[in-house]
Design a protein around this motif. Structure first.
Motif, short mmCIF file in Angstrom:
data_model
loop_
_atom_site.label_atom_id
_atom_site.label_comp_id
_atom_site.label_asym_id
_atom_site.label_seq_id
_atom_site.Cartn_x
_atom_site.Cartn_y
_atom_site.Cartn_z
N ALA A 396 7.41 7.02 -7.83
CA ALA A 396 8.48 7.08 -8.23
C ALA A 396 9.50 7.40 -7.15
CB ALA A 396 8.72 8.26 -9.28
N ALA A 397 10.47 6.72 -6.90
CA ALA A 397 11.21 6.74 -5.56
C ALA A 397 12.12 7.85 -5.55
CB ALA A 397 12.07 5.65 -5.35
N GLY A 398 12.48 8.78 -6.73
CA GLY A 398 13.22 9.63 -6.71
C GLY A 398 12.47 11.05 -6.07
N PRO A 399 11.30 11.20 -6.59
CA PRO A 399 10.52 12.40 -6.22
C PRO A 399 10.26 12.22 -4.54
CG PRO A 399 9.74 12.10 -8.22
CD PRO A 399 10.83 10.89 -7.80
N ALA A 400 10.10 10.90 -4.24
CA ALA A 400 9.46 10.81 -2.79
C ALA A 400 10.61 10.80 -1.81
CB ALA A 400 8.95 9.17 -2.68
N ALA A 401 11.99 10.65 -2.54
CA ALA A 401 13.23 11.10 -1.49
C ALA A 401 13.39 12.62 -1.44
CB ALA A 401 14.55 10.57 -2.43
N TRP A 402 12.92 13.37 -2.32
CA TRP A 402 13.15 14.91 -2.11
C TRP A 402 11.87 15.41 -1.03
CZ3 TRP A 402 17.33 17.39 -3.37
CH2 TRP A 402 17.92 17.18 -4.51
N LEU A 403 10.70 14.57 -1.11
CA LEU A 403 9.68 15.16 -0.27
C LEU A 403 10.19 14.67 1.29
CD1 LEU A 403 6.79 13.75 -2.24
CD2 LEU A 403 6.96 15.94 -1.43
N ASP A 404 11.06 13.57 1.40
CA ASP A 404 11.39 13.25 2.75
C ASP A 404 12.43 14.21 3.34
OD1 ASP A 404 9.95 10.79 2.46
OD2 ASP A 404 11.57 9.47 2.39
N HIS A 405 13.00 14.98 2.35
CA HIS A 405 14.14 15.75 2.80
C HIS A 405 13.55 17.36 2.75
CE1 HIS A 405 16.74 12.72 1.79
NE2 HIS A 405 17.64 12.95 2.55
N GLY A 406 11.97 17.31 2.76
CA GLY A 406 11.62 18.72 3.01
C GLY A 406 11.49 19.44 1.81
N ILE A 594 21.21 14.85 -3.61
CA ILE A 594 20.77 15.49 -2.42
C ILE A 594 21.64 16.19 -1.57
CG2 ILE A 594 19.29 14.92 -0.26
CD1 ILE A 594 18.00 12.52 -1.75
N ASP A 595 22.88 15.46 -1.56
CA ASP A 595 23.72 16.40 -0.56
C ASP A 595 24.29 17.57 -1.39
OD1 ASP A 595 26.20 16.07 1.47
OD2 ASP A 595 27.16 16.13 -0.59
N PHE A 596 24.42 17.68 -2.68
CA PHE A 596 25.07 18.64 -3.40
C PHE A 596 23.81 20.04 -2.99
CE2 PHE A 596 24.96 21.46 -7.10
CZ PHE A 596 26.45 21.72 -7.36
N ALA A 597 22.54 19.45 -3.20
CA ALA A 597 21.51 20.46 -3.04
C ALA A 597 21.43 21.03 -1.49
CB ALA A 597 20.20 20.00 -3.48
N LEU A 598 21.70 20.47 -0.71
CA LEU A 598 21.65 20.58 0.84
C LEU A 598 22.69 21.51 1.21
CD1 LEU A 598 20.44 17.46 2.52
CD2 LEU A 598 18.97 19.03 2.04
N ARG A 599 23.50 21.25 0.59
CA ARG A 599 25.07 22.09 0.97
C ARG A 599 25.00 23.29 0.35
NH1 ARG A 599 29.13 20.53 -1.73
NH2 ARG A 599 28.23 18.49 -2.54
N HIS A 600 24.42 23.35 -0.98
CA HIS A 600 24.34 24.82 -1.69
C HIS A 600 23.18 25.77 -1.30
CE1 HIS A 600 28.02 24.39 -4.01
NE2 HIS A 600 27.75 23.09 -4.26
N MET A 603 21.01 23.91 3.86
CA MET A 603 19.81 23.38 4.61
C MET A 603 20.34 22.41 5.43
SD MET A 603 17.04 23.07 1.21
CE MET A 603 15.91 21.95 2.40
N GLY A 604 21.63 22.41 5.91
CA GLY A 604 22.26 21.39 6.76
C GLY A 604 22.63 19.84 6.10
N GLU A 605 22.84 19.26 7.13
CA GLU A 605 23.23 17.87 6.75
C GLU A 605 22.17 16.99 6.12
OE1 GLU A 605 26.46 16.82 7.35
OE2 GLU A 605 26.72 18.62 8.06
N ASN A 606 22.66 16.08 5.22
CA ASN A 606 21.75 14.94 4.42
C ASN A 606 21.03 14.38 5.45
OD1 ASN A 606 20.79 13.47 2.72
ND2 ASN A 606 22.62 12.79 1.70
N ARG A 607 19.84 13.89 5.17
CA ARG A 607 19.19 12.98 6.11
C ARG A 607 19.12 11.52 5.55
NH1 ARG A 607 14.05 16.64 6.96
NH2 ARG A 607 15.12 18.39 5.75
#
Length: 607
Positions: A396-406, A594-600, A603-607
């Motif tokens: 699943a590409a969605g969960p994999a994206a969250w993993l890439d963002h730590g 992802i951007d919403f989660a990182l901002r709130h 956790m810094g800028e989107n990757r």
């Protein structure tokens, strides 16, 4: 976008990489196949002539197309034409070799689909569902210009299968009012008379469903393959609809053990054996079953999930396989690669770990993926939809994206999920949503106590039913979560019931044990809008303007209340239905999340 692949984030590469579905093939022309692919950036239907190797795109619509079927002779491709993803439309068809589309059954108005059956002699049965008429099935006989209605009921039902000689029609119905457990009726098309009934709901203390898996693909064979729940899980059996004879199939592996979990099957060509798919604890495997010898033979498949399988006339079996770490591929038991999507294979991801947590209703199974580095990690609880579905060890590409963002990713197969027996699936009645949240809460407590999850950075997220549980969880468990991401959710259950498609109204009445007027306290207790004043964390909501399953009006009611309360939130509305078939749109939605989660979560800028 730059042509430099290195400029495209890995998570985005997974979405953009071309994929193909398991090819379906025409019963009497097995070299003619259909599949769905996102090769152009939108999921569309493709025709594949295996004899010549020619592939052709069949549909080309802004919001994509996925529902299509081949006529048994392989001459015609039928596809369902809705409006902007609202799932309300009509069937069209075009020649396999290409040509203009035409109305497949003139005279039938648009509706939600309740199935399609195409006979070898030209017989056609179309299933329709509308708010006004309930379920209606329409027969067009060979050579007839107009269809005739052969079935009608206010409760939801659909087409099971058409017999090999096109004389009998199986109907999966819920006339008894229990949308979670269907019954079977077989009609004779010559006069519409009922030939046989199989009902495991009426007259039983514990309701048990039955479902049509297909008539035998052989002349003069009146057997039907049926799924049943007589032993508390889905299993196959044979039912001769003319004699009434039933043959339950007790399937045992090479060590003599019955297969645990749910088991389904399909006929292999010739009707002398079955292709069996076994699903247990978020993984699946394949077997062949010889009906004469009663012999079950395991077919070699890697550990992971089979996302569909089909038995070919040459004896081989083709199947779509993936795991959480490895992207999907269409494979064959012959060892060949059946169909390869154009372009490069998408990057892989992290394997899942199995976790079992004691919950109030029994052991809860969760799938966990950990990012690089030491914990505790910011963690996304990605909640599946359905609710009669389950998360599996599949790519699943969605969960994999969250993993890439730590982020760590946790997926919970709460009560209501399939694959763990009927009692687990049926457990969520009446206390809808609240039961699932108890199981999610138990896994959350484990994730924090084990050191996996940072309790200050916990994200509750999901789409459809998962989106509903997200909004409900933010109100019912306000201290447990740091952020909420809800895609196409149920937000105001009472308004949703009034606007949603008829099939879902039937399911909701079953889940709650009545309508909003009959049991208003249950509906109120399970509606996210009831608890919106308790929400304390930022909320992100995405919604399809044409969604017939989680309609936009009830989401706007919830958003309006958030605004009145001054709660931090963002809303993204897009012109499609219950999700999108356009790759760019899927990427846009996940990027916003992802951007919403990182901002709130700072956790810094989107990757």
């Amino acid at each position: 976008m730059s042509d430099d692949k290195s400029a495209v984030p890995v998570w985005e590469q997974r979405f953009r990489a071309a994929r193909v579905s398991l090819p379906d093939w025409a019963e009497d022309a097995p070299d003619r196949s259909l599949y769905v692919s996102n090769a152009t950036g939108t999921y569309e239907v493709y025709a594949w002539d295996r004899a010549t190797g020619v592939h052709r795109r069949v549909t080309d619509r802004p919001n994509g197309t996925t529902d299509a079927e081949l006529s048994p002779d392989g001459e015609w491709i039928w596809w369902f034409d809705d409006s902007d993803g609202d799932e309300f439309g009509v069937w069209r068809r075009q020649p396999f070799a290409g040509g203009p589309d035409e109305p497949a059954v003139p005279g039938l108005a648009a509706s939600w689909s309740a199935g399609l059956a195409l006979g070898r002699d030209g017989t056609v049965v179309v299933g329709r569902s509308t708010d006004e008429d309930g379920t209606t099935l329409h027969l067009r006989r060979p050579g007839a210009a107009e269809p005739e209605e052969i079935y009608r009921h206010e409760e939801y039902g659909g087409i099971g299968d058409l017999s090999h000689d096109s004389t009998l029609l199986a109907v999966d119905h819920t006339e008894h009012g229990d949308a979670m457990h269907s019954a079977l009726r077989v009609l004779r098309l010559a006069d519409g008379a009922t030939v046989a009934e199989l009902d495991e709901v009426t007259g039983h203390d514990e309701p048990r469903g039955v479902a049509c898996l297909g008539f035998a693909p052989a002349e003069g064979d009146s057997r039907m393959l049926v799924a049943h729940q007589r032993r508390g899980r889905w299993e196959p059996m044979l039912w001769d609809v003319l004699t009434g004879a039933e043959t339950e199939l007790v399937l045992r592996d090479e060590d003599g053990r019955e297969l645990p979990g749910d088991v389904t099957a399909q006929w292999r060509p010739g009707a002398r054996s079955l292709l069996v798919e076994h699903e247990f604890e978020a993984r699946s495997e394949l077997f062949s079953y010889d009906l004469e010898q009663g012999l079950l033979t395991r077919l070699a498949t890697p550990r992971g999930t089979v996302g569909g399988a089909t038995a070919r006339p040459d004896g081989s079996v083709e199947f779509l396989w993936s795991s959480a770490a490895e992207p999907s591929a269409v494979r064959s038991t012959s060892g060949a690669v059946v169909l390869r999507a154009p372009g490069e294979v998408p990057p892989g991801s992290v394997p899942v770990e199995d976790v079992w947590v004691d919950g109030p209703g029994g052991r809860v199974h969760a799938l966990v993926q950990r990012p690089a580095g030491e914990g505790p990690h910011p963690t996304v609880f990605e909640i599946h939809g359905g609710p009669t579905h389950h998360d599996s060890d599949s790519f699943a590409a969605g969960p994999a994206a969250w993993l890439d963002h730590g982020f760590a990713v946790v997926r919970v197969n709460y009560r209501g999920s399939t694959g763990y027996g009927q009692a687990w699936t049926d457990a969520l009645r009446e206390r809808v949503g609240l039961i699932e949240l108890e199981d999610i809460g138990a896994v959350r407590a484990w994730a924090v106590a084990s050191g996996l999850a940072d309790p200050a950075r916990l994200v509750l997220s999901g789409g459809s039913w998962g989106g509903y549980l997200t909004l409900l969880g933010l109100g019912v468990q306000p201290e447990d979560w740091s952020l909420g991401l809800a895609a196409v959710p149920v937000a105001d259950y009472l308004t949703a019931y009034g606007d949603e498609m008829e099939a879902l109204k039937s399911l909701d009445r079953t889940l709650f044990g009545g309508t909003p007027e009959e049991v208003p306290e249950r509906w109120a207790a399970s509606s996210p809008l009831t608890y919106v004043e308790r929400v304390r964390v930022p909320v992100y909501i995405s919604a399809g303007l044409n969604d017939p399953r989680c309609p936009i009006r009830q989401i706007e009611n919830y958003v309006e209340r958030l605004e009145q309360l001054g709660r931090p939130h963002e809303v993204y509305r897009y012109d499609a239905g219950h999700g999108s078939l356009v790759v760019d749109e899927r990427i846009r939605q996940l990027r916003l999340e992802i951007d919403f989660a990182l901002r709130h979560l700072d956790m810094g800028e989107n990757r």
